[in-house]
Design an enzyme around this catalytic site. Sequence first.
Site, PDB file in Angstrom:
ATOM      1  N   LYS A 126      39.621  59.535 -19.095  1.00 57.73           N
ATOM      2  CA  LYS A 126      40.819  58.610 -19.604  1.00 57.73           C
ATOM      3  C   LYS A 126      40.894  57.390 -19.877  1.00 57.73           C
ATOM      4  O   LYS A 126      39.802  56.343 -20.155  1.00 57.73           O
ATOM      5  CB  LYS A 126      41.672  59.015 -18.801  1.00 57.73           C
ATOM      6  CG  LYS A 126      43.186  59.272 -19.118  1.00 57.73           C
ATOM      7  CD  LYS A 126      43.766  60.101 -19.670  1.00 57.73           C
ATOM      8  CE  LYS A 126      45.129  60.190 -20.091  1.00 57.73           C
ATOM      9  NZ  LYS A 126      45.372  61.845 -20.399  1.00 57.73           N
ATOM     10  N   ASP A 166      46.592  60.388 -26.450  1.00 51.41           N
ATOM     11  CA  ASP A 166      48.205  60.583 -25.039  1.00 51.41           C
ATOM     12  C   ASP A 166      49.320  59.973 -25.663  1.00 51.41           C
ATOM     13  O   ASP A 166      48.758  59.891 -26.919  1.00 51.41           O
ATOM     14  CB  ASP A 166      47.301  60.248 -23.895  1.00 51.41           C
ATOM     15  CG  ASP A 166      48.043  60.592 -22.369  1.00 51.41           C
ATOM     16  OD1 ASP A 166      47.801  61.751 -21.863  1.00 51.41           O
ATOM     17  OD2 ASP A 166      48.540  59.363 -22.413  1.00 51.41           O
TER      18      ASP A 166
HETATM   19  P1  NDP Z   1      53.865  60.530 -27.205  1.00 51.92           P
HETATM   20  O1  NDP Z   1      53.837  59.619 -27.641  1.00 51.92           O
HETATM   21  O2  NDP Z   1      53.963  62.017 -28.463  1.00 51.92           O
HETATM   22  O3  NDP Z   1      55.263  60.776 -26.521  1.00 51.92           O
HETATM   23  C1  NDP Z   1      55.655  60.012 -25.657  1.00 51.92           C
HETATM   24  C2  NDP Z   1      57.297  60.482 -25.205  1.00 51.92           C
HETATM   25  O4  NDP Z   1      57.662  59.977 -23.750  1.00 51.92           O
HETATM   26  C3  NDP Z   1      58.283  59.965 -26.264  1.00 51.92           C
HETATM   27  O5  NDP Z   1      59.514  60.346 -26.272  1.00 51.92           O
HETATM   28  C4  NDP Z   1      58.318  58.707 -25.552  1.00 51.92           C
HETATM   29  O6  NDP Z   1      59.544  57.883 -25.680  1.00 51.92           O
HETATM   30  C5  NDP Z   1      58.297  58.953 -24.268  1.00 51.92           C
HETATM   31  N1  NDP Z   1      57.685  57.702 -23.413  1.00 51.92           N
HETATM   32  C6  NDP Z   1      56.817  57.716 -22.782  1.00 51.92           C
HETATM   33  N2  NDP Z   1      56.681  56.812 -21.755  1.00 51.92           N
HETATM   34  C7  NDP Z   1      57.831  56.783 -21.076  1.00 51.92           C
HETATM   35  C8  NDP Z   1      58.268  56.009 -20.559  1.00 51.92           C
HETATM   36  N3  NDP Z   1      57.857  55.090 -20.000  1.00 51.92           N
HETATM   37  N4  NDP Z   1      59.576  56.160 -19.797  1.00 51.92           N
HETATM   38  C9  NDP Z   1      60.117  57.305 -20.948  1.00 51.92           C
HETATM   39  N5  NDP Z   1      59.849  57.816 -21.430  1.00 51.92           N
HETATM   40  C10 NDP Z   1      58.679  57.799 -22.412  1.00 51.92           C
HETATM   41  O7  NDP Z   1      53.589  61.510 -25.914  1.00 51.92           O
HETATM   42  P2  NDP Z   1      52.788  63.295 -25.343  1.00 51.92           P
HETATM   43  O8  NDP Z   1      53.845  63.930 -26.036  1.00 51.92           O
HETATM   44  O9  NDP Z   1      51.183  63.022 -26.281  1.00 51.92           O
HETATM   45  O10 NDP Z   1      52.750  63.088 -23.674  1.00 51.92           O
HETATM   46  C11 NDP Z   1      53.572  62.816 -22.696  1.00 51.92           C
HETATM   47  C12 NDP Z   1      53.622  63.129 -21.861  1.00 51.92           C
HETATM   48  O11 NDP Z   1      52.157  64.874 -21.714  1.00 51.92           O
HETATM   49  C13 NDP Z   1      52.316  62.140 -21.460  1.00 51.92           C
HETATM   50  O12 NDP Z   1      52.505  61.864 -19.395  1.00 51.92           O
HETATM   51  C14 NDP Z   1      50.897  62.815 -21.101  1.00 51.92           C
HETATM   52  O13 NDP Z   1      49.811  62.045 -21.002  1.00 51.92           O
HETATM   53  C15 NDP Z   1      50.522  64.262 -21.238  1.00 51.92           C
HETATM   54  N6  NDP Z   1      50.682  64.979 -21.943  1.00 51.92           N
HETATM   55  C16 NDP Z   1      49.489  64.903 -23.132  1.00 51.92           C
HETATM   56  C17 NDP Z   1      49.213  66.088 -23.607  1.00 51.92           C
HETATM   57  C18 NDP Z   1      49.132  65.764 -25.230  1.00 51.92           C
HETATM   58  O14 NDP Z   1      47.869  66.869 -24.922  1.00 51.92           O
HETATM   59  N7  NDP Z   1      49.200  65.073 -25.924  1.00 51.92           N
HETATM   60  C19 NDP Z   1      48.525  67.283 -22.821  1.00 51.92           C
HETATM   61  C20 NDP Z   1      48.194  66.603 -21.744  1.00 51.92           C
HETATM   62  C21 NDP Z   1      49.393  66.031 -20.891  1.00 51.92           C
HETATM   63  P3  NDP Z   1      59.489  56.583 -26.170  1.00 51.92           P
HETATM   64  O15 NDP Z   1      58.902  57.048 -27.557  1.00 51.92           O
HETATM   65  O16 NDP Z   1      60.644  56.003 -25.996  1.00 51.92           O
HETATM   66  O17 NDP Z   1      58.220  56.016 -25.959  1.00 51.92           O
HETATM   67  O1  2IT Z   2      46.500  64.329 -20.435  1.00 54.57           O
HETATM   68  C1  2IT Z   2      45.773  65.029 -20.840  1.00 54.57           C
HETATM   69  O2  2IT Z   2      44.947  65.960 -20.351  1.00 54.57           O
HETATM   70  C2  2IT Z   2      44.920  64.780 -22.553  1.00 54.57           C
HETATM   71  N1  2IT Z   2      45.731  63.462 -23.593  1.00 54.57           N
HETATM   72  C3  2IT Z   2      44.350  65.931 -23.638  1.00 54.57           C
HETATM   73  C4  2IT Z   2      43.151  65.178 -22.939  1.00 54.57           C
HETATM   74  C5  2IT Z   2      42.666  66.141 -24.345  1.00 54.57           C
HETATM   75  O3  2IT Z   2      41.405  65.422 -24.236  1.00 54.57           O
HETATM   76  O4  2IT Z   2      42.428  66.229 -24.851  1.00 54.57           O
END
Ligand code: NDP
Ligand code: 2IT
Length: 445
Positions: A126, A166
């Site tokens: 990460k 992420d």
């Molecule tokens: P984005 O940046 O696209 O979206 C994040 C969302 O979560 C936004 O709506 C944001 O709101 C909200 N958010 C972030 N931090 C906080 C916080 N501390 N409190 C409240 N709301 C929060 O990120 P992703 O959708 O990519 O990621 C979301 C989650 O999924 C994370 O935990 C990430 O690690 C996990 N994840 C992502 C993957 C991917 O492929 N992208 C794969 C697997 C897991 P705001 O705009 O107000 O910050």
């Molecule tokens: O938390 C996760 O699994 C991710 N943010 C995606 C990682 C990746 O290499 O696609």
Amino acid sequence: MTYVEEVMERVKKFNPGEPEFHQAVQEVLDSIAPAVAAHEEEYRKVKLLERLIEPERSISFQVLWVDDNGEVQINRGYRIQFSSSLGPYKGGLRFHPTVNRSIMNFLGFEQTFKNALTGQAIGGAKGGSNFDPKGKSEREIMAFCQSFMTELFKYIGPNEDVPAGDIGVGAREIGYLYGQYKRITNQFEGVLTGKGLLYGGSLGRTEATGYGLVYITEEMLKSKGMTIAGKTVAVSGSGNVATYTVEKAQQMGAKVVTVSDSNGYIYDPDGIKVDVLKEIKEVRRGRISEYVEAVPTATYHPGKSVWEEVTCDIALPCASQNEIKPEHAVGLVERGCYAVCEGANMPTTREATDYLLEKGVWFLPGKASNAGGVAVSALEMSQNSMRKRRSFEDVDAELKEIMKDIWAQVQSAASDYGQPDNYVMGANIAGFRKVVKAMREQGWV
Ligand code: NDP
Ligand code: 2IT
């Protein structure tokens, strides 16, 4: 002290002030304890657990960039290369002001076991920065990404370490990072995933985490003789994972009534309109409060979390770590929620997780349920190596198979240890067994 307790003490001693990392390790160690007990002598001898909790390599670096006022800004960048047992280091980059060593270590540690569950040859890593993309201009985002990559490029490569997105890192940021990598190295290669479709990205990667979450939720429900169709679903977040979770859940006949951001949540009793959500978040890069301007029958609840008051059958937290607190878990159960599947990484606190399990709520941990994103990242890597493009349907069908397989692994490992409904234990043991087997076969390196 048991071996597991000794190792937990060690994590706390050598990583003081890292509560999220301690939490993630504690959960894994607690649930693999029975699998460790059966081989304790051998594992102690090779210092297995001590090694699993120590990243193979931890990099932190200075990121200097110049803002639109001509002022120099400094941030800290990280890349934690946790485990290469199963393949090149693989995992996302997070740009968020809360990023610190604890968050990076917890995410890198979890990624190792998640990636093992995908069945793809990828190790765990990460990275990211405490850079806050909110309110930054396009030029400032580009300047930051270029400066970040100017240091990061030394440590990554298509067979070495392959970052992706992420929180705060989407297709735009991956594009800027990729362009800078290419400029420095003169190599056009699969060093990042989640790339644009014109320069090596895979169809289906954008959708993969959210779609995968819904596919595995459906598998879990199917095993109970149920389906997601007709169910009321609550989703938190409004980013990449949340958006495609809402889209797929509704395509499969569920009604998703909420989305949120860190300022508040939207309740739409008629079901979230995905086109409106995408227009606000992906096109305008706006805030979720704007949803009510397009959908006046929905309501915006500033300063509140989805989990405080919403009634649902199924909860899919897709925002950030530790968003479901113990009091939220109590409320969810009281209001009739019977399934929680994590789209985010560790969105449920340990106390809330234990409460949900105790109350018989079906609880799928992120390691299993959000693994679809990184799984399709691995499919992107293989397409880059072959210089070949797969169709959306082909990738989506393989994603579905991967999520089915993860569900089968989780169930089978949980049953092996006599707790068939404890999917936290199932996911942790299934991932652990694969990592350990690979380490043993490679001479415990
Ligand atoms: P984005 O940046 O696209 O979206 C994040 C969302 O979560 C936004 O709506 C944001 O709101 C909200 N958010 C972030 N931090 C906080 C916080 N501390 N409190 C409240 N709301 C929060 O990120 P992703 O959708 O990519 O990621 C979301 C989650 O999924 C994370 O935990 C990430 O690690 C996990 N994840 C992502 C993957 C991917 O492929 N992208 C794969 C697997 C897991 P705001 O705009 O107000 O910050
Ligand atoms: O938390 C996760 O699994 C991710 N943010 C995606 C990682 C990746 O290499 O696609």
